[in-house]
Write a protein that holds these residues in place. Structure first.
Motif, PDB file in Angstrom:
ATOM      1  N   ALA A 245       2.513   3.716  10.834  1.00 45.02           N
ATOM      2  CA  ALA A 245       1.309   2.580  10.985  1.00 45.02           C
ATOM      3  C   ALA A 245       1.491   1.992   9.531  1.00 45.02           C
ATOM      4  O   ALA A 245       0.908   2.436   8.374  1.00 45.02           O
ATOM      5  N   PRO A 246       1.408   0.279   9.868  1.00 47.09           N
ATOM      6  CA  PRO A 246       0.634  -0.374   9.097  1.00 47.09           C
ATOM      7  C   PRO A 246       0.232  -0.319   8.302  1.00 47.09           C
ATOM      8  O   PRO A 246      -1.416  -0.365   8.899  1.00 47.09           O
ATOM      9  N   ALA A 247      -0.245  -0.607   7.169  1.00 43.59           N
ATOM     10  CA  ALA A 247      -1.204  -1.027   6.253  1.00 43.59           C
ATOM     11  C   ALA A 247      -2.126  -2.241   6.325  1.00 43.59           C
ATOM     12  O   ALA A 247      -1.935  -3.054   6.345  1.00 43.59           O
ATOM     13  N   SER A 248      -3.602  -2.309   6.042  1.00 41.87           N
ATOM     14  CA  SER A 248      -4.160  -2.997   6.375  1.00 41.87           C
ATOM     15  C   SER A 248      -4.129  -4.189   4.641  1.00 41.87           C
ATOM     16  O   SER A 248      -5.169  -5.106   4.964  1.00 41.87           O
ATOM     17  N   CYS A 249      -3.872  -3.420   4.085  1.00 49.19           N
ATOM     18  CA  CYS A 249      -3.894  -4.444   2.656  1.00 49.19           C
ATOM     19  C   CYS A 249      -2.438  -4.218   2.050  1.00 49.19           C
ATOM     20  O   CYS A 249      -1.416  -3.385   2.512  1.00 49.19           O
ATOM     21  N   ARG A 250      -2.666  -5.094   1.149  1.00 46.51           N
ATOM     22  CA  ARG A 250      -0.877  -5.042   0.819  1.00 46.51           C
ATOM     23  C   ARG A 250      -1.361  -3.840  -0.272  1.00 46.51           C
ATOM     24  O   ARG A 250      -2.462  -3.272  -1.017  1.00 46.51           O
ATOM     25  N   VAL A 251      -0.189  -3.598  -0.722  1.00 49.14           N
ATOM     26  CA  VAL A 251       0.337  -2.521  -1.351  1.00 49.14           C
ATOM     27  C   VAL A 251       0.992  -2.620  -2.638  1.00 49.14           C
ATOM     28  O   VAL A 251       2.433  -3.034  -1.803  1.00 49.14           O
ATOM     29  N   ALA A 252       1.109  -2.191  -4.055  1.00 45.43           N
ATOM     30  CA  ALA A 252       1.774  -2.461  -4.747  1.00 45.43           C
ATOM     31  C   ALA A 252       2.642  -1.018  -5.757  1.00 45.43           C
ATOM     32  O   ALA A 252       1.833  -0.802  -5.510  1.00 45.43           O
ATOM     33  N   LEU A 253       3.516  -1.302  -6.602  1.00 46.24           N
ATOM     34  CA  LEU A 253       3.523   0.445  -7.634  1.00 46.24           C
ATOM     35  C   LEU A 253       4.232  -0.442  -8.612  1.00 46.24           C
ATOM     36  O   LEU A 253       5.332  -1.557  -8.439  1.00 46.24           O
ATOM     37  N   CYS A 254       3.620   0.075  -9.872  1.00 43.06           N
ATOM     38  CA  CYS A 254       4.349  -0.827 -10.631  1.00 43.06           C
ATOM     39  C   CYS A 254       3.978   0.502 -11.518  1.00 43.06           C
ATOM     40  O   CYS A 254       3.491   1.390 -12.302  1.00 43.06           O
ATOM     41  N   PRO A 255       5.577   0.719 -11.614  1.00 38.57           N
ATOM     42  CA  PRO A 255       6.663   2.024 -11.894  1.00 38.57           C
ATOM     43  C   PRO A 255       7.154   1.817 -13.855  1.00 38.57           C
ATOM     44  O   PRO A 255       6.604   0.853 -14.811  1.00 38.57           O
TER      45      PRO A 255
END
Length: 249
Positions: free
Chosen positions: A34-44
């Motif tokens: 189910a694709p997101a309607s926003c951009r997604v980022a992770l900063c590990p």
């Protein structure tokens, strides 16, 4: 950064070893279904950037760093340059987080220098600003945040991809959040200062809110005018919690 969609970015801070990559796999699978309607980022943490970039390859998940040195290289034991983050697979970098400003004495000028270095290396900066509880109680929140925006954003950002994150220091990790009206007031002040500093061309640059964002309050916060996304701390460590916030966008 594309600027037509909200950005929800997770800041893992000093958390995560190899086993935590399972959360990225879970997030990737959920977004594929189910694709997101926003951009997604992770900063590990830096130790996971390369492995997380590989785990996220081919997915919409963007990877970022949590800080960088302003210098490109040198005798700075333990530090990382922006080009090192880029080489490891990062496309974004968080700069000027309150934990850096408060704990390491980072000034607006240093944050601006780091942002310029990030641009030079091909990274999109997420520049953080925010007031302390004492400043908020003294009625100086807007004044402080405007000052930080004006001094922390280098002119080189004009026409470039970046974001600003408003994180009231007193709300980070405390479970406390400003009212929606307070969030809107500061975000409007941030936008005004950004335009004053860099011109009307950045009128669509996202302004993220950060500070105890959780699945149960994300939808309301993300609906506030001028809130262009969220910078999420602890709730980004588990795919299920982070997804709850992403779905709120």
């Amino acid at each position: 950064m594309q600027q037509s969609m909200k950005l929800v970015a997770g800041n893992w801070k000093m958390n995560g070893v190899a086993a935590a990559l399972a959360e990225v796999e879970a997030l990737r699978a959920a977004l594929a279904e189910a694709p997101a309607s926003c951009r997604v980022a992770l900063c590990p943490p830096a130790t996971l950037i390369e492995r997380m970039a590989r785990a996220a390859s081919g997915s919409p998940i963007e990877i970022g760093g949590q800080d960088c040195r302003a210098e490109t290289h040198g005798a700075f034991t333990g530090d990382l340059s922006a080009s090192m983050l880029k080489d490891a697979g990062a496309g974004l970098v968080i700069l000027g987080h309150s934990e850096r400003r408060q704990g390491y004495g980072e000034s607006d000028a240093l944050v601006a220098a780091k942002a310029a270095a990030a641009l030079d290396a091909g990274l999109a900066p997420i520049v953080c600003v925010g007031e302390t509880l004492e400043q908020r109680e003294a009625g100086r929140a807007v004044e402080i945040v405007r000052s930080q925006v004006m001094a922390s954003l280098p002119l080189a950002l004009t026409g470039r991809d970046f974001a600003v994150a408003y994180e009231p220091v007193w709300a980070i990790g405390t479970g406390l959040t400003p009212t929606l009206e307070q969030i809107e007031e500061v975000h409007r002040a941030v936008r005004s200062a950004m335009i004053e500093r860099l011109g009307l061309g950045i009128s669509a640059t996202p302004i993220l809110y950060g500070g105890s964002v959780k699945p149960d309050n994300a939808r309301d916060i993300l609906a506030v005018p001028e809130v262009g996304g969220a910078l999420v701390g602890g709730a980004s460590l588990k795919a299920a919690d982070f997804l709850g916030i992403i779905r709120g966008a």
